[in-house]
Design an enzyme around this catalytic site. Structure first.
Site, PDB file in Angstrom:
ATOM      1  N   ARG A  21      44.283  77.704  82.245  1.00  0.00           N
ATOM      2  CA  ARG A  21      44.908  76.642  81.441  1.00  0.00           C
ATOM      3  C   ARG A  21      43.803  75.855  80.728  1.00  0.00           C
ATOM      4  O   ARG A  21      43.542  76.041  79.550  1.00  0.00           O
ATOM      5  CB  ARG A  21      45.773  75.759  82.362  1.00  0.00           C
ATOM      6  CG  ARG A  21      46.811  74.932  81.632  1.00  0.00           C
ATOM      7  CD  ARG A  21      46.270  73.638  81.049  1.00  0.00           C
ATOM      8  NE  ARG A  21      45.750  72.740  82.081  1.00  0.00           N
ATOM      9  CZ  ARG A  21      45.066  71.637  81.792  1.00  0.00           C
ATOM     10  NH1 ARG A  21      44.817  71.297  80.538  1.00  0.00           N
ATOM     11  NH2 ARG A  21      44.590  70.884  82.750  1.00  0.00           N
ATOM     12  N   GLU A  22      43.096  74.984  81.463  1.00  0.00           N
ATOM     13  CA  GLU A  22      42.007  74.211  80.841  1.00  0.00           C
ATOM     14  C   GLU A  22      40.968  75.165  80.244  1.00  0.00           C
ATOM     15  O   GLU A  22      40.465  74.951  79.141  1.00  0.00           O
ATOM     16  CB  GLU A  22      41.352  73.317  81.901  1.00  0.00           C
ATOM     17  CG  GLU A  22      40.174  72.502  81.414  1.00  0.00           C
ATOM     18  CD  GLU A  22      40.572  71.232  80.688  1.00  0.00           C
ATOM     19  OE1 GLU A  22      41.350  70.435  81.238  1.00  0.00           O
ATOM     20  OE2 GLU A  22      40.087  71.028  79.558  1.00  0.00           O
ATOM     21  N   HIS A  25      51.601  74.236  84.003  1.00  0.00           N
ATOM     22  CA  HIS A  25      51.347  72.909  83.433  1.00  0.00           C
ATOM     23  C   HIS A  25      52.471  72.620  82.457  1.00  0.00           C
ATOM     24  O   HIS A  25      52.980  73.530  81.801  1.00  0.00           O
ATOM     25  CB  HIS A  25      50.002  72.942  82.700  1.00  0.00           C
ATOM     26  CG  HIS A  25      49.250  71.648  82.730  1.00  0.00           C
ATOM     27  ND1 HIS A  25      48.925  70.962  81.587  1.00  0.00           N
ATOM     28  CD2 HIS A  25      48.744  70.923  83.763  1.00  0.00           C
ATOM     29  CE1 HIS A  25      48.248  69.872  81.919  1.00  0.00           C
ATOM     30  NE2 HIS A  25      48.106  69.825  83.223  1.00  0.00           N
ATOM     31  N   ARG A  71      53.373  68.034  90.771  1.00  0.00           N
ATOM     32  CA  ARG A  71      52.186  67.184  90.657  1.00  0.00           C
ATOM     33  C   ARG A  71      52.394  66.332  89.413  1.00  0.00           C
ATOM     34  O   ARG A  71      52.904  66.833  88.411  1.00  0.00           O
ATOM     35  CB  ARG A  71      50.946  68.055  90.465  1.00  0.00           C
ATOM     36  CG  ARG A  71      49.675  67.260  90.261  1.00  0.00           C
ATOM     37  CD  ARG A  71      48.477  68.181  90.050  1.00  0.00           C
ATOM     38  NE  ARG A  71      48.126  68.337  88.658  1.00  0.00           N
ATOM     39  CZ  ARG A  71      47.678  69.463  88.100  1.00  0.00           C
ATOM     40  NH1 ARG A  71      47.543  70.556  88.830  1.00  0.00           N
ATOM     41  NH2 ARG A  71      47.376  69.512  86.836  1.00  0.00           N
ATOM     42  N   THR A 102      39.934  62.221  81.738  1.00  0.00           N
ATOM     43  CA  THR A 102      40.151  63.119  80.605  1.00  0.00           C
ATOM     44  C   THR A 102      38.979  63.151  79.631  1.00  0.00           C
ATOM     45  O   THR A 102      38.699  64.163  79.001  1.00  0.00           O
ATOM     46  CB  THR A 102      41.450  62.696  79.891  1.00  0.00           C
ATOM     47  OG1 THR A 102      42.498  62.664  80.866  1.00  0.00           O
ATOM     48  CG2 THR A 102      41.828  63.624  78.752  1.00  0.00           C
ATOM     49  N   HIS A 130      40.434  65.596  88.400  1.00  0.00           N
ATOM     50  CA  HIS A 130      40.270  66.406  87.191  1.00  0.00           C
ATOM     51  C   HIS A 130      39.211  65.703  86.346  1.00  0.00           C
ATOM     52  O   HIS A 130      39.505  64.780  85.598  1.00  0.00           O
ATOM     53  CB  HIS A 130      41.604  66.511  86.461  1.00  0.00           C
ATOM     54  CG  HIS A 130      41.553  67.413  85.266  1.00  0.00           C
ATOM     55  ND1 HIS A 130      41.857  68.756  85.318  1.00  0.00           N
ATOM     56  CD2 HIS A 130      41.210  67.176  83.976  1.00  0.00           C
ATOM     57  CE1 HIS A 130      41.723  69.291  84.117  1.00  0.00           C
ATOM     58  NE2 HIS A 130      41.323  68.349  83.282  1.00  0.00           N
ATOM     59  N   HIS A 175      36.220  65.585  83.592  1.00  0.00           N
ATOM     60  CA  HIS A 175      35.593  66.246  82.440  1.00  0.00           C
ATOM     61  C   HIS A 175      34.093  65.967  82.410  1.00  0.00           C
ATOM     62  O   HIS A 175      33.618  64.998  82.985  1.00  0.00           O
ATOM     63  CB  HIS A 175      36.295  65.829  81.146  1.00  0.00           C
ATOM     64  CG  HIS A 175      37.478  66.714  80.858  1.00  0.00           C
ATOM     65  ND1 HIS A 175      37.389  67.810  80.041  1.00  0.00           N
ATOM     66  CD2 HIS A 175      38.756  66.677  81.340  1.00  0.00           C
ATOM     67  CE1 HIS A 175      38.575  68.413  80.005  1.00  0.00           C
ATOM     68  NE2 HIS A 175      39.422  67.744  80.782  1.00  0.00           N
ATOM     69  N   HIS A 193       4.243  76.816  92.747  1.00  0.00           N
ATOM     70  CA  HIS A 193       5.583  77.149  93.248  1.00  0.00           C
ATOM     71  C   HIS A 193       5.649  78.561  93.841  1.00  0.00           C
ATOM     72  O   HIS A 193       6.191  78.761  94.923  1.00  0.00           O
ATOM     73  CB  HIS A 193       6.617  77.024  92.119  1.00  0.00           C
ATOM     74  CG  HIS A 193       6.966  75.602  91.798  1.00  0.00           C
ATOM     75  ND1 HIS A 193       8.256  75.157  91.685  1.00  0.00           N
ATOM     76  CD2 HIS A 193       6.180  74.519  91.564  1.00  0.00           C
ATOM     77  CE1 HIS A 193       8.256  73.867  91.402  1.00  0.00           C
ATOM     78  NE2 HIS A 193       7.005  73.453  91.310  1.00  0.00           N
TER      79      HIS A 193
HETATM   80  C1  HCA Z   1      44.480  67.573  78.569  1.00  0.00           C
HETATM   81  C2  HCA Z   1      45.178  67.287  79.876  1.00  0.00           C
HETATM   82  C3  HCA Z   1      44.311  67.345  81.074  1.00  0.00           C
HETATM   83  C4  HCA Z   1      45.255  67.313  82.267  1.00  0.00           C
HETATM   84  C5  HCA Z   1      44.615  67.298  83.605  1.00  0.00           C
HETATM   85  C6  HCA Z   1      45.555  67.558  84.753  1.00  0.00           C
HETATM   86  C7  HCA Z   1      43.315  66.165  81.095  1.00  0.00           C
HETATM   87  O1  HCA Z   1      43.820  66.671  78.062  1.00  0.00           O
HETATM   88  O2  HCA Z   1      44.614  68.670  78.041  1.00  0.00           O
HETATM   89  O3  HCA Z   1      46.721  67.878  84.552  1.00  0.00           O
HETATM   90  O4  HCA Z   1      45.098  67.451  85.894  1.00  0.00           O
HETATM   91  O5  HCA Z   1      42.127  66.387  81.024  1.00  0.00           O
HETATM   92  O6  HCA Z   1      43.796  65.033  81.164  1.00  0.00           O
HETATM   93  O7  HCA Z   1      43.537  68.537  81.098  1.00  0.00           O
HETATM   94 CU    CU Z   2      41.431  68.384  81.172  1.00  0.00          CU
END
Ligand code: HCA
Ligand code: CU
Length: 462
Positions: free
Chosen positions: A10-11, A70, A130, A164, A192, A194, A286
């Site tokens: 997905r991501e 999702h 979720r 995010t 989650h 980034h 090293h």
């Molecule tokens: C996005 C959504 C998400 C959702 C994360 C999750 C984010 O921006 O595409 O559902 O846990 O980063 O908020 O990936």
């Molecule tokens: Cu995300």
């Protein structure tokens, strides 16, 4: 017990210019299950027909991992997830002021109603739910607690705390998870995170320490912009640093390599754990330490993930490393010869980009005056590549430049379009490289020539 949800499908597929075919997705799911991830986020079935098909097929594979679909907070979309037979639907709805105003045009109260309605709806279909407050890290904290508790009351048993934009630091994640744990009704908490500032895995580890349950990963750290934590790094960090030993560390590199091959999204050499340099040692200090006791400069034994250490021989090299390389060839030299060989390597190393095993043997031959009859361990090859007529040569070159084992890439005239220089440890590795090349879309044909001997290159590779 810590959990991992892998969101490569997905991501990961949200990575710019990355697209998986259905069969590739099934293979990714199979390889993820071998690692032992707890959940596989298989995609959002409303995005495209192929994604729908892939999720449905993955759900039918009866893997050990829970399969998650999702979905936006839209009933028809949740229906699609149900149609795919996923175990769980992850409903996401943004909660920050910026997102509510710019994207959804809803008030905070309206957003709560929408989330509650859709969580209830998904539950009524028999799905586990979720809820993800998208942009949670920039959401007013009191409101975040309120909307998450409303979702839990409506039937969600998991909340995904989404950073995010990757704007948090580890201590902030820690503090917020402590607070969420205290103030949320009973639920599991996913992280989650980034990687916009390179802090994603550090943030996730801090969140786990503070009491969260699950880290979201993708293979090779793919995802929107700079992605989310890499599955390989996460499993190894959890195993070695946090005592979570339920994952199969030997299953990590196969999926990482497969991903490089099908995505054209290549690892940088200095990538932790899976990067080509992760267990290579260069300076005399090293290499000397590592050859005496690897623990001097290795945080863990590379064998636990099926890798080997490498000693790089060049102008930084010390005597000990040279001696060990010569021993590998079965060549013994006197201390004085060793000194002279090392000096010669330093001199030549100053003028060259790289030294090959054949060069080192030649130096040893010159210094000792003996013929050293060994087959170099390393194989060098020149591969000519023809590109399909409808494909830009430069697009193929861009991919090649990142591929491990490939050192020089030239665009050329004639029957072939590109020539590359390949270094491999043995013929099996060379074969793999060629296979990888053939898998790159746009490559029509390859022609491989093994290098027998490399002559001085004083006006090349400066
Ligand atoms: C996005 C959504 C998400 C959702 C994360 C999750 C984010 O921006 O595409 O559902 O846990 O980063 O908020 O990936
Ligand atoms: Cu995300």
């Amino acid at each position: 017990m810590v959990e991992i949800l892998d969101s490569t499908l997905r991501e990961g597929e949200q990575t710019p210019y990355v697209n998986f075919l259905i069969d590739e997705k099934l293979e990714i799911a199979r390889l993820l299950d071998k690692v032992g991830v707890d959940m596989i986020e298989a995609g959002d079935p409303s995005v495209s027909p192929n994604i729908f098909q892939a999720i449905k097929k993955i759900a039918a594979m009866k893997l050990k991992a829970e399969i998650v679909g999702h979905s936006l907070a839209i009933k028809a979309n949740i229906d699609k997830a149900k149609e795919c037979n996923v175990d769980r639907v992850a409903v996401f709805y943004a909660t920050s002021k910026i997102h509510l105003e710019a994207k959804t045009h809803k008030t905070q109260d309206q957003a709560i109603d929408i989330v509650v309605e859709h969580v209830r709806y998904a539950r009524s279909l028999g799905l586990k739910v979720r809820y993800t407050p998208e942009d949670a890290s920039r959401t007013d904290f009191e409101y975040l607690i309120k909307i998450c508790n409303a979702a839990i009351e409506a039937g969600a048993d998991r909340i995904s705390f989404a950073d995010t934009l990757g704007i948090l630091q580890p201590h902030e994640v820690y503090e917020r998870i402590v607070e969420l744990r205290k103030r949320l009704m009973p639920c599991k908490i996913d992280l989650h995170c980034h990687d916009d500032y390179g802090l994603a895995l550090a943030n996730a580890m801090a969140g786990i320490r503070a009491g969260a349950d699950c880290i979201h990963t993708t293979v090779n750290g793919m995802g929107e912009r700079t992605g989310i934590p890499d599955l390989v790094e996460t499993v190894v960090a959890l195993n070695n640093l946090a005592g979570e030993q339920k994952y199969d560390m030997r299953a990590l590199l196969p999926i990482s390599n497969y991903m490089e091959k099908i995505s054209g999204f290549f690892l940088s050499p200095n990538k932790p754990v899976s990067g080509i340099n992760a267990f290579s040692h260069k300076s005399g200090v090293h290499t000397n330490g590592v050859l005496k006791d690897p623990r001097t400069y290795e945080p863990f034994d590379p064998a636990i993930i099926g890798r080997e250490r490498r000693i790089v021989i060049d102008k930084y090299t010390g005597k000990r490393a040279v001696a060990s390389r010569l021993e590998e060839y079965g060549v013994s030299v006197t201390p004085e010869e060793l000194e002279n060989i090392t000096d010669a390597i330093k001199k030549i190393g100053d003028t060259r980009k790289f030294l090959f095993d054949a060069d080192i043997i030649e130096i040893a031959e010159n210094v000792t005056g003996r013929v050293i009859d060994v087959i170099p361990k390393e194989i060098n090859a020149i591969v000519m590549i023809a590109v399909e007529s409808h494909v830009y040569t430069s697009a193929v070159v861009r991919r090649l430049k990142n591929l491990r084992n490939i050192y020089n890439v030239y665009e050329i005239t004639g029957d072939y379009d590109i020539s590359i220089f390949v270094k491999a440890e043995n013929t099996a590795e060379l074969n793999n490289v060629i296979e990888e090349l053939r898998a790159i879309p746009g490559i029509k044909q390859t022609d491989t020539r093994i290098v027998l001997k490399k002559h001085s290159d004083n006006h090349l590779e400066q």
